[in-house]
Design a protein around this motif. Structure first.
Motif, PDB file in Angstrom:
ATOM      1  N   ALA A 216      -8.707   9.587   2.115  1.00 20.49           N
ATOM      2  CA  ALA A 216      -8.376   8.331   2.818  1.00 20.49           C
ATOM      3  C   ALA A 216      -7.519   7.424   1.928  1.00 20.49           C
ATOM      4  CB  ALA A 216      -9.663   7.618   3.240  1.00 20.49           C
ATOM      5  N   ARG A 217      -7.844   7.370   0.609  1.00 25.73           N
ATOM      6  CA  ARG A 217      -7.026   6.551  -0.308  1.00 25.73           C
ATOM      7  C   ARG A 217      -5.586   7.050  -0.321  1.00 25.73           C
ATOM      8  NH1 ARG A 217      -8.353   7.105  -6.012  1.00 25.73           N
ATOM      9  NH2 ARG A 217      -6.924   5.407  -6.409  1.00 25.73           N
ATOM     10  N   CYS A 218      -5.430   8.385  -0.374  1.00 21.01           N
ATOM     11  CA  CYS A 218      -4.075   8.954  -0.464  1.00 21.01           C
ATOM     12  C   CYS A 218      -3.281   8.665   0.815  1.00 21.01           C
ATOM     13  CB  CYS A 218      -4.156  10.458  -0.734  1.00 21.01           C
ATOM     14  SG  CYS A 218      -4.834  10.836  -2.363  1.00 21.01           S
ATOM     15  N   LEU A 219      -3.941   8.798   1.960  1.00 20.93           N
ATOM     16  CA  LEU A 219      -3.234   8.515   3.224  1.00 20.93           C
ATOM     17  C   LEU A 219      -2.908   7.019   3.335  1.00 20.93           C
ATOM     18  CD1 LEU A 219      -5.185  10.933   5.570  1.00 20.93           C
ATOM     19  CD2 LEU A 219      -2.701  10.942   5.244  1.00 20.93           C
TER      20      LEU A 219
ATOM     21  N   MET B 142       3.027   0.780   3.576  1.00 21.27           N
ATOM     22  CA  MET B 142       2.836   1.492   4.841  1.00 21.27           C
ATOM     23  C   MET B 142       1.992   2.755   4.628  1.00 21.27           C
ATOM     24  SD  MET B 142       5.835   2.721   7.400  1.00 21.27           S
ATOM     25  CE  MET B 142       5.573   4.406   7.867  1.00 21.27           C
ATOM     26  N   THR B 143       1.029   3.023   5.527  1.00 26.58           N
ATOM     27  CA  THR B 143       0.186   4.211   5.380  1.00 26.58           C
ATOM     28  C   THR B 143       0.965   5.472   5.797  1.00 26.58           C
ATOM     29  OG1 THR B 143      -0.650   3.912   7.610  1.00 26.58           O
ATOM     30  CG2 THR B 143      -1.960   2.931   5.840  1.00 26.58           C
ATOM     31  N   ALA B 144       0.444   6.647   5.361  1.00 19.23           N
ATOM     32  CA  ALA B 144       1.098   7.923   5.689  1.00 19.23           C
ATOM     33  C   ALA B 144       0.893   8.284   7.154  1.00 19.23           C
ATOM     34  CB  ALA B 144       0.548   9.020   4.790  1.00 19.23           C
ATOM     35  N   ALA B 145      -0.056   7.622   7.815  1.00 18.24           N
ATOM     36  CA  ALA B 145      -0.360   7.922   9.226  1.00 18.24           C
ATOM     37  C   ALA B 145      -0.998   6.687   9.850  1.00 18.24           C
ATOM     38  CB  ALA B 145      -1.334   9.099   9.292  1.00 18.24           C
ATOM     39  N   SER B 146      -0.882   6.571  11.166  1.00 21.40           N
ATOM     40  CA  SER B 146      -1.567   5.471  11.859  1.00 21.40           C
ATOM     41  C   SER B 146      -2.818   5.969  12.561  1.00 21.40           C
ATOM     42  CB  SER B 146      -0.654   4.853  12.933  1.00 21.40           C
ATOM     43  OG  SER B 146       0.538   4.465  12.360  1.00 21.40           O
TER      44      SER B 146
ATOM     45  N   ALA C 256      -9.145   2.110   5.573  1.00 15.96           N
ATOM     46  CA  ALA C 256      -7.767   2.137   5.064  1.00 15.96           C
ATOM     47  C   ALA C 256      -6.752   1.690   6.120  1.00 15.96           C
ATOM     48  CB  ALA C 256      -7.443   3.552   4.601  1.00 15.96           C
ATOM     49  N   GLY C 257      -7.226   1.347   7.319  1.00 17.47           N
ATOM     50  CA  GLY C 257      -6.318   0.882   8.369  1.00 17.47           C
ATOM     51  C   GLY C 257      -5.757   1.989   9.230  1.00 17.47           C
TER      52      GLY C 257
END
Ligand SMILES: Cc1cc2nc3c(=O)[nH]c(=O)nc-3n(C[C@H](O)[C@H](O)[C@H](O)COP(=O)(O)OP(=O)(O)OC[C@H]3O[C@@H](n4cnc5c(N)ncnc54)[C@H](O)[C@@H]3O)c2cc1C
Length: 402
Positions: free
Chosen positions: A315-318, A1-5, A26-27
């Motif tokens: 972006a990779r981190c998020l 799951m990403t850190a934000a949508s 990154a979605g």
């Protein structure tokens, strides 16, 4: 799951569109909010993208489009008092620096971001941000608002987001130099693609031949008085031209370049900044990227390239970490040491840009020997060979700074 949508990206310069395009990859749905009323109109001179910046642009598939509008810089020389003191060492097995017009670069990055699904909003000057447990609300000068999970400040060296993150954040430092760009015919033959860094009698400048056979030059004019871009542009161009012609009068070919530059081809780029270390890169759901947090000054030739690298790494981190706090900590851990080291190199170079007569004689005598003795791979290899592996997952261990 990403850190934000969803993400709000403040600033449509270089870091903003690259961050937004990388977030889409990154979605994470990203929208850019830019203070100017319309896309860049081509003003602002040229800038060189380093091999590391070009490699990072490849991750959002923008590298080929940038190469198509660029002039490759295949070699660099240095001159002192108009005397050529030799070819600068270079890394020969990597892509040359790519010189682009800033307006063209903005257009390419904007178009690539739009293709990736990014929405751009113009005439939106951020003035305030409210953070809640679940999101951010951005307020703009025109009275409108926008909401998202996170807000990214890609709003340049005079960043508003930096002050919203930390009211005591340092402001950008002034290098004591004002930037200009001109274009002129030059009687002397120059090799295309070769850039010369020239230490004139009173000021530093650089020049290179362009595809149309003319010569473009950038002036770094010493000025005790700080002038923002707006303040510098408020002074009539013919007055600036007179100052430049006087400053470079005794330089070869600086004098000829200044005399051949007209009001129509002179671009005023304003104070040249350098960012001191920023103690807080993020707070809650807000984070900084690009010049807003690490402007290394034009002397490094790395400002835009570092902004692009940071955009991709953010972006990779998020993408890979579960919440904004851990994503932003990992991002800072991946970036701080590198950008501060390059900024220190920029500060050292800035301090040599206006050498006195004795220092100039020393440079003439010893620089060629220093070039021969220099381990260029050791000095520039880590800067220019930096590569981001987009497919490698980021983990919490990256959160350690240093
Ligand atoms: C004379 C000069 C020469 C240079 N040469 C080179 C070079 O050769 N190579 C290199 O790599 N770098 C060079 N640089 C540095 C390079 O220009 C910067 O590092 C790069 O532009 C940083 O990109 P950015 O997107 O972070 O910031 P910017 O390009 O400054 O973009 C910031 C954007 O944010 C917008 N904005 C600001 N405030 C707000 C707000 N409140 N709300 C909404 N939008 C806002 C601005 O309008 C702008 O569009 C040079 C700089 C100068 C001054």
């Amino acid at each position: 799951m990403t850190a934000a949508s969803t993400a709000i990206v403040i600033g449509g310069g270089i870091a903003g569109p690259v961050t937004a395009a990388a977030l889409q990859k990154a979605g994470i749905a990203a929208a850019v909010y830019e203070a100017y009323p319309a896309p860049s109109d081509g003003i602002g001179g040229d800038l060189a993208l380093a091999p590391n910046g070009m490699r990072a642009l490849g991750i959002i598939d923008a590298d080929a489009a940038v190469r198509a509008i660029a002039l490759p810089i295949t070699g660099q020389t240095m001159s002192v008092n108009g005397r050529d003191i030799g070819v600068l060492p270079a890394l020969h097995d990597i892509e040359p620096m790519q010189m682009v017009a800033r307006g063209d670069l903005h257009r390419v990055l904007h178009d690539r971001a739009v293709e990736a699904g990014v929405v751009f909003h113009y005439g939106k000057r951020l003035v305030d941000v409210e953070q809640t447990v679940s999101g951010v609300l951005a307020r703009f000068a025109d009275g409108t608002t926008a909401t998202a999970d996170v807000l990214i400040g890609a709003d340049g060296v005079r960043s508003t987001v930096r002050t919203l993150i930390d009211p005591d954040a340092p402001q950008a430092g002034y290098t004591g130099l004002l930037g200009f760009q001109g274009s002129a015919e030059l009687a002397t033959e120059l090799d295309p693609g070769i850039m010369t860094f020239a230490f004139g009698r009173r000021a530093y400048y650089l020049y290179w031949k362009t595809a149309d056979g003319r010569v473009t030059w950038g002036a770094n004019l010493p000025s005790k008085r700080y002038l923002s871009l707006t303040e510098a542009r408020a002074i009539p161009t013919d007055e600036w031209l007179a100052v430049l012609r006087d400053t470079y009068a005794d330089d070869n070919p600086g004098g000829e370049l200044a005399r051949g530059t007209t009001e129509a081809t002179l671009q005023v780029t304003g104070a040249i900044h350098i960012m001191p270390p920023v103690p807080h890169w993020h707070r809650g759901r807000m984070v900084l990227v690009g010049d807003a947090v690490h402007a290394p000054s034009n002397s490094t030739g790395q400002g835009a390239s570092l902004a692009i690298e940071s955009a991709i790494q953010l972006a990779r981190c998020l993408r890979d970490l579960p919440d904004p706090a851990s994503a932003f900590a990992a991002y800072e851990g991946l970036r701080r040491e590198r950008v501060e080291k390059i900024t220190r190199r920029g500060a050292r170079t800035n301090s040599t840009k206006t050498p006195g007569p004795i220092a100039r004689r020393f440079m003439q005598a010893f620089m060629p020997l220093m070039f021969k003795a220099m381990n260029f791979e050791k000095v520039m290899g880590p800067e220019q060979r930096y590569t981001i592996d987009w497919s490698e997952p980021v983990t919490g261990r990256h959160a350690t700074v240093g």
